[in-house]
Structures are given as structure tokens and as C-alpha cells.
Motif scaffolding. Structure first.
Motif, PDB file in Angstrom:
ATOM      1  N   ALA A  65       0.822  -1.204   0.000  1.00  0.00           N
ATOM      2  CA  ALA A  65       0.000   0.000   0.000  1.00  0.00           C
ATOM      3  C   ALA A  65       0.856   1.254   0.000  1.00  0.00           C
ATOM      4  O   ALA A  65       0.547   2.246  -0.666  1.00  0.00           O
ATOM      5  CB  ALA A  65      -0.931  -0.001   1.212  1.00  0.00           C
ATOM      6  N   ARG A  66       1.956   1.239   0.740  1.00  0.00           N
ATOM      7  CA  ARG A  66       2.849   2.395   0.763  1.00  0.00           C
ATOM      8  C   ARG A  66       3.505   2.608  -0.599  1.00  0.00           C
ATOM      9  O   ARG A  66       3.673   3.739  -1.049  1.00  0.00           O
ATOM     10  CB  ARG A  66       3.909   2.208   1.845  1.00  0.00           C
ATOM     11  CG  ARG A  66       3.359   2.392   3.237  1.00  0.00           C
ATOM     12  CD  ARG A  66       4.416   2.255   4.289  1.00  0.00           C
ATOM     13  NE  ARG A  66       3.820   2.408   5.612  1.00  0.00           N
ATOM     14  CZ  ARG A  66       4.324   1.909   6.712  1.00  0.00           C
ATOM     15  NH1 ARG A  66       5.459   1.222   6.683  1.00  0.00           N
ATOM     16  NH2 ARG A  66       3.723   2.087   7.871  1.00  0.00           N
ATOM     17  N   ALA A  67       3.871   1.510  -1.262  1.00  0.00           N
ATOM     18  CA  ALA A  67       4.495   1.620  -2.581  1.00  0.00           C
ATOM     19  C   ALA A  67       3.503   2.203  -3.592  1.00  0.00           C
ATOM     20  O   ALA A  67       3.850   3.084  -4.385  1.00  0.00           O
ATOM     21  CB  ALA A  67       4.997   0.263  -3.044  1.00  0.00           C
ATOM     22  N   VAL A  68       2.269   1.719  -3.559  1.00  0.00           N
ATOM     23  CA  VAL A  68       1.255   2.222  -4.484  1.00  0.00           C
ATOM     24  C   VAL A  68       0.931   3.679  -4.168  1.00  0.00           C
ATOM     25  O   VAL A  68       0.768   4.502  -5.069  1.00  0.00           O
ATOM     26  CB  VAL A  68      -0.016   1.338  -4.410  1.00  0.00           C
ATOM     27  CG1 VAL A  68      -1.164   1.986  -5.160  1.00  0.00           C
ATOM     28  CG2 VAL A  68       0.274  -0.036  -4.974  1.00  0.00           C
ATOM     29  N   SER A  69       0.869   4.012  -2.888  1.00  0.00           N
ATOM     30  CA  SER A  69       0.579   5.387  -2.486  1.00  0.00           C
ATOM     31  C   SER A  69       1.674   6.335  -2.961  1.00  0.00           C
ATOM     32  O   SER A  69       1.394   7.442  -3.422  1.00  0.00           O
ATOM     33  CB  SER A  69       0.422   5.458  -0.970  1.00  0.00           C
ATOM     34  OG  SER A  69       0.189   6.773  -0.564  1.00  0.00           O
ATOM     35  N   ALA A  70       2.910   5.904  -2.851  1.00  0.00           N
ATOM     36  CA  ALA A  70       4.016   6.744  -3.313  1.00  0.00           C
ATOM     37  C   ALA A  70       3.946   6.932  -4.831  1.00  0.00           C
ATOM     38  O   ALA A  70       4.174   8.036  -5.339  1.00  0.00           O
ATOM     39  CB  ALA A  70       5.344   6.123  -2.912  1.00  0.00           C
ATOM     40  N   ALA A  71       3.622   5.876  -5.548  1.00  0.00           N
ATOM     41  CA  ALA A  71       3.507   5.979  -7.006  1.00  0.00           C
ATOM     42  C   ALA A  71       2.344   6.892  -7.384  1.00  0.00           C
ATOM     43  O   ALA A  71       2.445   7.700  -8.310  1.00  0.00           O
ATOM     44  CB  ALA A  71       3.315   4.603  -7.614  1.00  0.00           C
ATOM     45  N   ALA A  89       1.155   9.340  -5.552  1.00  0.00           N
ATOM     46  CA  ALA A  89       1.530  10.707  -5.198  1.00  0.00           C
ATOM     47  C   ALA A  89       2.409  11.316  -6.282  1.00  0.00           C
ATOM     48  O   ALA A  89       2.258  12.489  -6.636  1.00  0.00           O
ATOM     49  CB  ALA A  89       2.251  10.723  -3.857  1.00  0.00           C
ATOM     50  N   GLN A  90       3.325  10.514  -6.829  1.00  0.00           N
ATOM     51  CA  GLN A  90       4.186  10.998  -7.905  1.00  0.00           C
ATOM     52  C   GLN A  90       3.356  11.307  -9.145  1.00  0.00           C
ATOM     53  O   GLN A  90       3.549  12.333  -9.793  1.00  0.00           O
ATOM     54  CB  GLN A  90       5.266   9.958  -8.235  1.00  0.00           C
ATOM     55  CG  GLN A  90       6.219  10.380  -9.336  1.00  0.00           C
ATOM     56  CD  GLN A  90       7.019  11.637  -8.966  1.00  0.00           C
ATOM     57  OE1 GLN A  90       7.355  11.846  -7.806  1.00  0.00           O
ATOM     58  NE2 GLN A  90       7.304  12.450  -9.945  1.00  0.00           N
ATOM     59  N   THR A  91       2.409  10.431  -9.472  1.00  0.00           N
ATOM     60  CA  THR A  91       1.547  10.655 -10.627  1.00  0.00           C
ATOM     61  C   THR A  91       0.677  11.888 -10.413  1.00  0.00           C
ATOM     62  O   THR A  91       0.456  12.666 -11.339  1.00  0.00           O
ATOM     63  CB  THR A  91       0.649   9.426 -10.869  1.00  0.00           C
ATOM     64  OG1 THR A  91       1.472   8.271 -11.010  1.00  0.00           O
ATOM     65  CG2 THR A  91      -0.192   9.592 -12.106  1.00  0.00           C
ATOM     66  N   ALA A  92       0.174  12.075  -9.190  1.00  0.00           N
ATOM     67  CA  ALA A  92      -0.658  13.248  -8.889  1.00  0.00           C
ATOM     68  C   ALA A  92       0.150  14.526  -9.024  1.00  0.00           C
ATOM     69  O   ALA A  92      -0.365  15.546  -9.493  1.00  0.00           O
ATOM     70  CB  ALA A  92      -1.248  13.134  -7.494  1.00  0.00           C
ATOM     71  N   ASP A  93       1.415  14.498  -8.620  1.00  0.00           N
ATOM     72  CA  ASP A  93       2.257  15.680  -8.754  1.00  0.00           C
ATOM     73  C   ASP A  93       2.515  15.999 -10.222  1.00  0.00           C
ATOM     74  O   ASP A  93       2.570  17.163 -10.614  1.00  0.00           O
ATOM     75  CB  ASP A  93       3.594  15.475  -8.032  1.00  0.00           C
ATOM     76  CG  ASP A  93       3.444  15.482  -6.518  1.00  0.00           C
ATOM     77  OD1 ASP A  93       2.408  15.998  -6.038  1.00  0.00           O
ATOM     78  OD2 ASP A  93       4.349  14.974  -5.835  1.00  0.00           O
ATOM     79  N   ASP A  94       2.680  14.935 -11.045  1.00  0.00           N
ATOM     80  CA  ASP A  94       2.943  15.137 -12.466  1.00  0.00           C
ATOM     81  C   ASP A  94       1.746  15.747 -13.190  1.00  0.00           C
ATOM     82  O   ASP A  94       1.900  16.552 -14.097  1.00  0.00           O
ATOM     83  CB  ASP A  94       3.317  13.813 -13.132  1.00  0.00           C
ATOM     84  CG  ASP A  94       4.664  13.296 -12.653  1.00  0.00           C
ATOM     85  OD1 ASP A  94       5.439  14.091 -12.057  1.00  0.00           O
ATOM     86  OD2 ASP A  94       4.942  12.097 -12.854  1.00  0.00           O
ATOM     87  N   SER A  95       0.535  15.352 -12.790  1.00  0.00           N
ATOM     88  CA  SER A  95      -0.656  15.828 -13.504  1.00  0.00           C
ATOM     89  C   SER A  95      -1.539  16.679 -12.611  1.00  0.00           C
ATOM     90  O   SER A  95      -2.752  16.595 -12.659  1.00  0.00           O
ATOM     91  CB  SER A  95      -1.446  14.639 -14.034  1.00  0.00           C
ATOM     92  OG  SER A  95      -1.911  13.867 -12.938  1.00  0.00           O
ATOM     93  N   ALA A  96      -0.936  17.509 -11.786  1.00  0.00           N
ATOM     94  CA  ALA A  96      -1.711  18.340 -10.858  1.00  0.00           C
ATOM     95  C   ALA A  96      -2.543  19.377 -11.593  1.00  0.00           C
ATOM     96  O   ALA A  96      -3.626  19.734 -11.153  1.00  0.00           O
ATOM     97  CB  ALA A  96      -0.780  19.017  -9.866  1.00  0.00           C
ATOM     98  N   ASP A  97      -2.056  19.849 -12.732  1.00  0.00           N
ATOM     99  CA  ASP A  97      -2.805  20.875 -13.446  1.00  0.00           C
ATOM    100  C   ASP A  97      -3.982  20.287 -14.230  1.00  0.00           C
ATOM    101  O   ASP A  97      -4.982  20.943 -14.424  1.00  0.00           O
ATOM    102  CB  ASP A  97      -1.886  21.656 -14.380  1.00  0.00           C
ATOM    103  CG  ASP A  97      -1.144  20.742 -15.334  1.00  0.00           C
ATOM    104  OD1 ASP A  97      -1.028  19.536 -15.042  1.00  0.00           O
ATOM    105  OD2 ASP A  97      -0.675  21.250 -16.371  1.00  0.00           O
ATOM    106  N   GLY A  98      -3.902  19.056 -14.682  1.00  0.00           N
ATOM    107  CA  GLY A  98      -4.980  18.410 -15.443  1.00  0.00           C
ATOM    108  C   GLY A  98      -5.695  17.373 -14.600  1.00  0.00           C
ATOM    109  O   GLY A  98      -5.511  16.184 -14.798  1.00  0.00           O
TER     110      GLY A  98
END
Length: 105
Positions: free
Chosen positions: A48-54, A56-65
Motif C-alpha cells: 500500500a505504501r508503494a502504491v501510495s508513493a507511485a 503521489a508521484q503521478t498526482a504531482d505530475d498531472s496536478a494541473d490536469g
């Protein structure tokens, strides 16, 4: 004569309702099996921590869209048609009973 049938119709309706409710599944809050072991819980937490970190990274990449999750949809047509038919049936019963009352049956 119609007053003699009224309790029979009420009993039939109540029996039908209870029979239909018999098939409604019950929710149990107790587990059916033994609780999972600590090692399995640790593995799940690590995953769960690994998926959450991934995520979070994806959310940071597409924060504007920002996009909503595609959960799909199911066909609601049978529910709409069935609900409309039952509503019409109930309205017909109410109209029929009002008519019989006014005519003095």
C-alpha cells in the motif's frame, strides 16, 4: 362480500413482502475465517505504501490536469422501466380504490 376479501388480500400482500425480504442478504460484521497473520499484514502495508508513493508521484505530475476516475457505467434501463411500471401500478390501485369508495361499494 368485498369486506371479507380485504383481510385475505392484506395477508397475501404481507406474505409476499416477507417472502421477498427472505432473499435480501444480511450483512455480518464478524469475519468468517481466522484473522490474517502479521507477516501478511506487513506485506499488505508495504504494498500500500508503494502504491501510495507511485500515486503521489503521478498526482504531482498531472496536478494541473485533474481527471476523475473512469468507473464505467451500467445499464439502468431495467430499473427505470420497472420503477415506472410499479409507480403506475400503485397509482392505478389508488385511483381504483378512490373510485370504489365514491361509488359506495
Amino acid at each position: 362480500m368485498s369486506s371479507a376479501r380485504r383481510p385475505l388480500l392484506t395477508a397475501t400482500a404481507a406474505g409476499t413482502l416477507l417472502g421477498a425480504l427472505w432473499f435480501v442478504p444480511s450483512a455480518n460484521a464478524t469475519p468468517d475465517a481466522k484473522p490474517r497473520t502479521e507477516s501478511l499484514a506487513a506485506q499488505v502495508t508495504q504494498q500500500a505504501r508503494a502504491v501510495s508513493a507511485a500515486d503521489a508521484q503521478t498526482a504531482d505530475d498531472s496536478a494541473d490536469g485533474v481527471e476523475l476516475a473512469d468507473t464505467g457505467s451500467f445499464d439502468t434501463t431495467p430499473y427505470v422501466v420497472g420503477g415506472t411500471a410499479l409507480l403506475a401500478l400503485g397509482a392505478g390501485f389508488v385511483g381504483y380504490s378512490v373510485r370504489r369508495e365514491r361509488l359506495g361499494f
